[in-house]
Design an enzyme around this catalytic site. Structure first.
Site, mmCIF file in Angstrom:
data_model
loop_
_atom_site.group_PDB
_atom_site.id
_atom_site.type_symbol
_atom_site.label_atom_id
_atom_site.label_comp_id
_atom_site.label_asym_id
_atom_site.label_seq_id
_atom_site.Cartn_x
_atom_site.Cartn_y
_atom_site.Cartn_z
ATOM 1 N N SER A 1 62.969 52.328 26.741
ATOM 2 C CA SER A 1 63.862 53.461 26.480
ATOM 3 C C SER A 1 64.850 53.095 25.400
ATOM 4 C CB SER A 1 64.624 53.831 27.760
ATOM 5 O OG SER A 1 65.652 54.766 27.502
ATOM 6 N N TYR B 1 69.760 51.332 35.141
ATOM 7 C CA TYR B 1 68.535 51.777 34.460
ATOM 8 C C TYR B 1 68.426 51.112 33.094
ATOM 9 C CZ TYR B 1 65.400 55.068 32.025
ATOM 10 O OH TYR B 1 64.386 55.644 31.292
#
Length: 295
Positions: A189, A202
């Site tokens: 990401s 995350y």
């Protein structure tokens, strides 16, 4: 058709929002989203780049995973998808699109936090398909964090086990089954490079997956197994309304140079490229699909 008529403006290819305020319980369901994401159901055209390949996509029921499953199937691959039991309706819809492409779907429900389940996934794919050529480590869990002092331990453990432990468990079981020419693709990401404080745990896992991808590429390169990653930016998937930030949704993705959130369909081509022979000399790469935001 003139040249100008054949060009598509990426800033207006998909709606820029605002997205309506909405919230779901994790992991989120496609049918409850407004607007419905585009997974390439009507737009992706295959070119026989993955004929005969056997693929496993974690989190393949919805979002990016569904878009990749559709694209892989239309490129000629048989596709297994893993998902939680609560995501069965999404998984069945993805399976319908795989079948529509003339390929074999394999539905594998279960909890990726379980080491035993991860090992069983690899064995089920091997025994059903006769092998495993493409492993897409895509499933993830994220939640909005108000501050480091507000992270509940049980949910922190879920983030770590789904986002980090499961890729290790799956790769460890899969690599002995994979032959030269096989490929592993992780979903990292932009958060792994430009972390948000409200997604701290995350973001930690996505940064770790970058290191995992590069280290595994170095290890497996001599065996002819390529390892790469795709780094999405803000993409409209069930993960977003299930994150717990309804007030942020109206402006979701508008801070990118292209001025909008991406759709899952816009990532499929990156995964197909990395899985195909077109990328035969690509390993250890992180491909950004971020709407122009730099990694």
């Amino acid at each position: 058709m003139s040249r100008s008529e054949s060009l598509i403006d990426p800033t207006t290819k998909h709606p820029a929002g605002p997205f309506p305020r909405q919230q779901q319980d994790p992991p989120g369901r496609t049918e409850e989203m407004a607007p419905t994401p585009d997974h390439g159901e009507e737009s992706y055209r295959g070119a026989n780049r993955l004929v005969g390949r056997k693929a496993l996509i974690t989190g393949g029921d919805s979002g990016i995973g569904r878009a990749v499953a559709i694209a892989f199937a239309r490129e000629g691959a048989d596709v297994a998808i893993s998902y939680l039991e609560s995501e069965a309706s999404d998984a069945e819809e993805t399976a319908r699109w795989i079948e529509d492409a003339g390929r074999m779907p394999l539905l594998l429900p279960g909890d990726l936090r379980s080491e035993a389940h991860c090992e069983q996934l690899i064995e089920r794919v091997r025994s059903t398909f006769g092998g495993l050529d493409l492993l897409v480590l895509n499933a993830a869990h994220q939640r909005d964090r108000g501050g480091i002092d507000e992270i509940p331990t049980d949910d922190f453990e879920t983030v770590m086990r789904v986002n980090l432990f499961a890729p290790v468990f799956l790769a460890r079981a899969a690599v002995p089954q994979m032959q030269a020419g096989a490929s592993i693709i992780t979903t990292t990401s932009i958060q792994g490079f430009d972390p948000s404080s409200r997604l701290v745990d995350y973001a930690m896992t996505k940064a770790a997956l970058v290191a995992f991808t590069k280290a595994l590429a170095e290890e497996l390169g001599p065996r002819g197994i390529r390892v790469n990653a795709v780094a999405p930016g803000p993409i409209w998937t069930p993960l977003i309304p299930a994150t717990g930030w309804p007030d942020k949704l109206p402006d979701f993705g508008r801070d990118t140079p292209l001025g909008r959130a991406g759709q899952p369909a816009e990532l499929a081509g990156a995964y197909v490229y990395l899985a195909s022979e077109d990328a035969s000399y690509v390993s250890g790469a992180i491909v950004p699909v971020t709407g122009g935001r730099p990694l």
